[in-house]
Design a protein around this motif. Structure first.
Motif, PDB file in Angstrom:
ATOM      1  N   LEU A   9     -11.950  27.245  -5.114  1.00  0.00           N
ATOM      2  CA  LEU A   9     -11.558  27.315  -6.524  1.00  0.00           C
ATOM      3  C   LEU A   9     -11.768  25.985  -7.234  1.00  0.00           C
ATOM      4  N   GLY A  10     -11.481  24.889  -6.538  1.00  0.00           N
ATOM      5  CA  GLY A  10     -11.712  23.586  -7.136  1.00  0.00           C
ATOM      6  C   GLY A  10     -13.185  23.341  -7.407  1.00  0.00           C
ATOM      7  N   GLY A  11     -14.048  23.724  -6.455  1.00  0.00           N
ATOM      8  CA  GLY A  11     -15.482  23.606  -6.669  1.00  0.00           C
ATOM      9  C   GLY A  11     -15.964  24.486  -7.806  1.00  0.00           C
ATOM     10  N   PHE A  12     -15.404  25.690  -7.902  1.00  0.00           N
ATOM     11  CA  PHE A  12     -15.746  26.621  -8.981  1.00  0.00           C
ATOM     12  C   PHE A  12     -15.490  25.972 -10.339  1.00  0.00           C
TER      13      PHE A  12
ATOM     14  N   GLY B  79     -12.986  10.651 -14.079  1.00  0.00           N
ATOM     15  CA  GLY B  79     -11.643  11.133 -13.773  1.00  0.00           C
ATOM     16  C   GLY B  79     -11.502  11.596 -12.340  1.00  0.00           C
ATOM     17  N   THR B  80     -12.555  12.214 -11.787  1.00  0.00           N
ATOM     18  CA  THR B  80     -12.467  12.650 -10.392  1.00  0.00           C
ATOM     19  C   THR B  80     -12.313  11.458  -9.453  1.00  0.00           C
TER      20      THR B  80
ATOM     21  N   VAL C 107     -11.006   8.424 -10.344  1.00  0.00           N
ATOM     22  CA  VAL C 107      -9.667   7.872 -10.566  1.00  0.00           C
ATOM     23  C   VAL C 107      -8.629   8.713  -9.834  1.00  0.00           C
ATOM     24  N   GLY C 108      -8.800  10.037  -9.878  1.00  0.00           N
ATOM     25  CA  GLY C 108      -7.875  10.914  -9.166  1.00  0.00           C
ATOM     26  C   GLY C 108      -7.887  10.671  -7.671  1.00  0.00           C
ATOM     27  N   SER C 109      -9.087  10.464  -7.106  1.00  0.00           N
ATOM     28  CA  SER C 109      -9.198  10.190  -5.674  1.00  0.00           C
ATOM     29  C   SER C 109      -8.518   8.884  -5.301  1.00  0.00           C
ATOM     30  N   VAL C 110      -8.783   7.835  -6.088  1.00  0.00           N
ATOM     31  CA  VAL C 110      -8.170   6.528  -5.814  1.00  0.00           C
ATOM     32  C   VAL C 110      -6.658   6.607  -5.960  1.00  0.00           C
ATOM     33  N   LEU C 111      -6.205   7.249  -7.027  1.00  0.00           N
ATOM     34  CA  LEU C 111      -4.765   7.379  -7.268  1.00  0.00           C
ATOM     35  C   LEU C 111      -4.098   8.147  -6.137  1.00  0.00           C
ATOM     36  N   ASN C 112      -4.749   9.199  -5.679  1.00  0.00           N
ATOM     37  CA  ASN C 112      -4.212   9.979  -4.572  1.00  0.00           C
ATOM     38  C   ASN C 112      -4.024   9.106  -3.331  1.00  0.00           C
ATOM     39  N   ASN C 113      -5.050   8.333  -3.001  1.00  0.00           N
ATOM     40  CA  ASN C 113      -4.964   7.475  -1.815  1.00  0.00           C
ATOM     41  C   ASN C 113      -3.860   6.431  -1.931  1.00  0.00           C
ATOM     42  N   ARG C 114      -3.554   6.037  -3.167  1.00  0.00           N
ATOM     43  CA  ARG C 114      -2.526   5.025  -3.370  1.00  0.00           C
ATOM     44  C   ARG C 114      -1.110   5.588  -3.255  1.00  0.00           C
ATOM     45  N   ILE C 115      -0.939   6.843  -3.658  1.00  0.00           N
ATOM     46  CA  ILE C 115       0.425   7.371  -3.734  1.00  0.00           C
ATOM     47  C   ILE C 115       0.773   8.352  -2.625  1.00  0.00           C
ATOM     48  N   VAL C 116      -0.243   8.859  -1.890  1.00  0.00           N
ATOM     49  CA  VAL C 116       0.039   9.938  -0.946  1.00  0.00           C
ATOM     50  C   VAL C 116       0.999   9.494   0.164  1.00  0.00           C
ATOM     51  N   THR C 117       0.910   8.242   0.585  1.00  0.00           N
ATOM     52  CA  THR C 117       1.795   7.778   1.662  1.00  0.00           C
ATOM     53  C   THR C 117       3.206   7.507   1.164  1.00  0.00           C
ATOM     54  N   ARG C 118       3.394   7.503  -0.137  1.00  0.00           N
ATOM     55  CA  ARG C 118       4.722   7.231  -0.703  1.00  0.00           C
ATOM     56  C   ARG C 118       5.493   8.507  -1.034  1.00  0.00           C
ATOM     57  N   LEU C 119       4.816   9.636  -0.905  1.00  0.00           N
ATOM     58  CA  LEU C 119       5.460  10.901  -1.258  1.00  0.00           C
ATOM     59  C   LEU C 119       6.105  11.549  -0.036  1.00  0.00           C
TER      60      LEU C 119
ATOM     61  N   GLY D 207     -10.001  15.536  -9.131  1.00  0.00           N
ATOM     62  CA  GLY D 207     -10.074  14.431  -8.173  1.00  0.00           C
ATOM     63  C   GLY D 207      -8.845  14.380  -7.285  1.00  0.00           C
ATOM     64  N   LEU D 208      -7.679  14.599  -7.869  1.00  0.00           N
ATOM     65  CA  LEU D 208      -6.444  14.650  -7.082  1.00  0.00           C
ATOM     66  C   LEU D 208      -6.508  15.785  -6.064  1.00  0.00           C
ATOM     67  N   VAL D 209      -7.002  16.929  -6.504  1.00  0.00           N
ATOM     68  CA  VAL D 209      -7.076  18.095  -5.619  1.00  0.00           C
ATOM     69  C   VAL D 209      -8.035  17.850  -4.467  1.00  0.00           C
ATOM     70  N   GLY D 210      -9.246  17.385  -4.771  1.00  0.00           N
ATOM     71  CA  GLY D 210     -10.265  17.235  -3.740  1.00  0.00           C
ATOM     72  C   GLY D 210      -9.852  16.306  -2.623  1.00  0.00           C
ATOM     73  N   THR D 211      -9.328  15.140  -2.972  1.00  0.00           N
ATOM     74  CA  THR D 211      -8.914  14.189  -1.951  1.00  0.00           C
ATOM     75  C   THR D 211      -7.696  14.692  -1.189  1.00  0.00           C
ATOM     76  N   SER D 212      -6.779  15.332  -1.880  1.00  0.00           N
ATOM     77  CA  SER D 212      -5.584  15.846  -1.225  1.00  0.00           C
ATOM     78  C   SER D 212      -5.935  16.912  -0.189  1.00  0.00           C
TER      79      SER D 212
END
Length: 534
Positions: free
Chosen positions: A287-290, A324-325, A327-339, A384-389
Motif C-alpha cells: 500500500l505504501g508503494g501504491f 520528505g521521504t 526526512v521521514g527515514s532520518v527522523l524515524n531512525n532518530r526516534i525509533v529507539t526512544r519509543l 518515509g516514516l512508513v518505509g523505514t519503520s
C-alpha cells in the motif's frame, strides 16, 4: 592490534571505523544511483512521451522497470544470503549503468520500455542487497540505525537533486541527459564497492542450489498479464481479451502458490508471507508503494499537462515529496529507539500521507507554489516514516539468517505496490481523460477533432498545442477554450487516481493495528512481540 586503529567489537560491527566508513560510502553511492534514477525520470517522463509519441506506454516506462525489479529483488536477496552480496552488487551496477545508456539512446517508446526493463534487473538486484548489506556490516541494531544515515543521506541528496535536475535537463538540454547522468555515478559506485566492501557469507549450502527460474518466469507472466488486464479493463470491459488475461493471471498465481511451497529457496517465500507476525507489514509495504509511486509518476503529468507548468517548475514542486521521504527515514531512525513501541510511527506515517494526498486532490491549481510544496513534503514525510519503520520492524522480527529474504520481500512488495499504483492510475487516467475530452468536444459540437485531443501528450508539447489551436480557430472553433477543457479533463482524471492512492494510505493506516508490537532499545534490540496492539 594495529597502531592507530581503535579497538572495535565485531559482535556490533564487522569492520573498524575507517573500513565501515568506506564500505558504507560505497553502499551510499549505490543507493544514490537507484534513487536518482527514480526521481529524475519521473519528472522527465511527460516530455519523453510527448517526444517519442507513445502515451499508451506511459505506465510501461515505469512498470517495466518495476516488474523486473519485483522478480530480481527476492532472487538476489536470497542469493546474497547464500553467496554474499558483493558479487551481485558489482554485476548489478554494470547492468544498471549500461541499461541507462541504452535508455538515453532510445528512438521509440518500445525501445525505451525494453531498456527500462533491463535497467530494472540491475535496480532490483541493488535494492534487494543494499539494505541487507547494512545489516551484514552492523549486527547491533542500534549501531545499524546510526550508520543507516549514509544510505538515507544518499537517498536524500538524490531526492533533493533528482526532480529539479530532471526538469532542468529536460527543459534546457533534452530528456536523454537524465539517463546519461547515471554513468559517472555508476562508475564511482563500482569503484567503491569493489575496493572497500568485504565479501561476507552467512549461510552454507547443505546440498546443490536450485534456483527458482520457473518461479521467476511465472511471476513475470502473472504480473505482466495482470498489468495488461488492468489497462484494458476500463476500455473494453469484460471482453474476451480481459477474461483471458484474468484467467492467465489466476492460473499462474495458483501455480506459483503451489510451486513455491516445494522450493527450498523460492522466489516468493510463501511461508514468510503467511507468517502472522509479518503479513500486515507486507500488506502495508504494498500500500505504501501504491501511494508513493502514484504520486511520483503522475503528479509531474498533473503539473506539466494539467496546469501547463514547465518541466523545471514541475521538478521544483515535486522535490519536497522525495525530500520528505528522506526526512521521514532520518527522523524515524532518530526516534525509533526512544519509543516504547516503534509501531506508532506507522500510524503517523500513513495518516500524514492520506491527508496530504487528499489535499492534492482538493487543490485547484491556482494556489501559491508553497502550498503545493507543503502538500508534497507532508506526503513524502509520511511515506518515509512508513518505509523505514517497516524495514526496521521486519528485521527485528525475523531470524538473522533470513534477514536478506525478509528485507528483499518487503522491498519487492513495495515495488509491486508501486507497479499496481502506476498501472491502475494510468488505466483510470486514460479512460477518464478520453471520456472527459469527448464530452467537452461534444459540447462544442466538434467531436470530429477527438483524434487530435485523444492523447494527453498533446498537453505537454507547447508547439503542438499552438498548431492545433490555430487549426481549430481557422475551422471556426474556440481553440483556447477547447484546449482548456482538455486540461480540465486531464486534471480530473489524475485526481481520481490520486484519490485511490489516498484510499490505499487509509487502508495501510488500518492495517497498522495488526502489526505485533516491536521495541528497539539497548545494545541488543529488545523485541517484544505479543498480542497487544501499538
Amino acid at each position: 592490534m594495529t597502531p592507530g586503529i581503535a579497538a572495535y567489537d565485531q559482535s556490533r560491527q564487522l569492520l573498524p571505523f575507517r573500513g565501515s566508513l568506506m564500505a558504507m560510502l560505497g553502499v551510499a553511492f549505490v543507493a544514490m544511483l537507484v534513487a536518482l534514477d527514480q526521481t529524475i525520470v519521473s519528472t522527465a517522463l511527460p516530455r519523453i512521451v510527448a517526444d517519442l509519441k507513445g502515451f499508451d506506454l506511459y505506465a510501461w516506462v515505469a512498470t517495466s522497470y518495476m516488474l523486473m525489479s519485483v522478480i530480481t529483488i527476492p532472487i538476489f536477496g536470497r542469493l546474497g544470503d547464500l553467496f554474499g552480496r558483493k558479487p551481485f552488487l558489482l554485476a548489478a551496477i554494470v547492468v544498471f549503468t549500461v541499461a541507462s545508456v541504452l535508455c538515453g539512446m532510445a528512438t521509440n517508446m518500445l525501445f525505451l520500455v525494453i531498456a527500462r526493463g533491463l535497467q530494472g534487473i540491475g535496480g532490483g538486484i541493488l535494492i534487494g542487497t543494499v539494505f541487507a548489506t547494512v545489516a551484514d556490516l552492523f549486527p547491533d541494531p542500534k549501531l545499524r540505525l546510526r550508520w543507516l544515515v549514509f544510505v538515507t543521506s544518499a537517498f536524500g541528496l538524490a531526492n533533493i537533486v533528482g526532480p529539479t535536475l530532471g526538469g532542468a535537463l529536460t527543459q534546457y538540454g533534452g530528456w536523454r541527459l537524465v539517463f546519461f547522468v547515471n554513468v559517472p555515478i555508476g562508475l564511482v559506485s563500482l569503484l567503491f564497492v569493489h575496493r572497500f566492501l568485504p565479501h561476507l557469507r552467512h549461510l552454507r549450502l547443505a546440498g546443490p542450489l536450485r534456483l527458482d527460474w520457473l518461479g521467476a518466469f511465472v511471476v513475470a507472466v502473472t504480473f505482466g498479464a495482470l498489468q495488461l488486464m488492468i489497462e484494458l479493463l476500463p476500455k473494453e470491459g469484460m471482453s474476451t481479451m480481459t477474461i483471458t488475461l484474468g484467467s492467465i493471471t489466476a492460473v499462474c498465481a495458483l501455480t506459483l502458490w503451489f510451486w513455491e511451497k516445494r522450493m527450498g529457496y523460492p522466489i516468493v517465500p510463501v511461508d514468510m508471507l503467511l507468517d502472522r507476525k509479518l503479513a500486515a507489514l507486507f500488506a502495508m509495504s504494498v500500500l505504501g508503494g501504491f501511494a508513493l509511486f502514484s504520486l511520483v509518476f503522475y503528479v509531474p503529468l498533473l503539473f506539466q499537462g494539467g496546469y501547463a507548468m514547465s518541466p523545471h517548475a514541475s521538478g521544483m514542486l515535486i522535490t519536497p515529496l522525495l525530500l520528505g521521504t528522506t526526512v521521514g527515514s532520518v527522523l524515524n531512525n532518530r526516534i525509533v529507539t526512544r519509543l516504547r513501541r516503534a509501531n506508532a510511527i506507522m500510524y503517523i506515517g500513513f495518516a500524514l500521507s492520506a491527508i496530504a494526498c487528499l489535499s492534492v486532490v482538493a487543490l485547484k491549481g491556482t494556489e501559491p507554489h508553497i502550498v503545493w510544496m507543503a502538500c508534497m513534503g507532508v506526503s513524502g514525510l509520511g511515506l518515509g516514516l512508513v518505509g523505514t519503520s517497516l524495514t526496521i520492524c521486519s528485521q527485528q522480527i525475523v531470524a538473522r539468517d533470513h534477514l536478506g529474504a525478509a528485507t528483499a520481500l518487503l522491498q519487492s512488495l513495495r515495488t509491486f505496490g508501486g507497479m499496481l499504483g502506476t498501472v491502475m492510475t494510468g488505466a483510470l487516467l486514460g479512460h477518464l481523460y478520453a471520456r472527459g475530452v469527448h464530452r467537452s468536444l461534444d459540447s462544442y459540437q466538434a467531436t470530429e477533432w477527438f483524434k487530435s485531443f485523444a492523447s494527453p501528450e498533446l498537453l505537454v508539447d507547447r508547439a503542438e498545442q499552438a498548431a492545433l489551436i490555430n487549426r481549430l480557430v481557422n475551422a471556426g472553433h474556440a481553440g483556447d477554450a477547447m484546449m482548456s477543457a482538455a486540461r480540465g479533463a486531464l486534471v480530473e482524471s489524475i485526481h481520481v487516481g490520486l484519490a485511490v492512492a489516498t484510499l490505499a494510505a487509509l487502508v495501510g493506516l488500518c492495517l497498522a493495528w495488526f502489526v505485533p508490537p516491536v521495541r528497539v532499545s539497548g545494545p541488543e534490540a529488545d523485541v517484544r512481540i505479543g498480542e497487544g496492539r501499538a
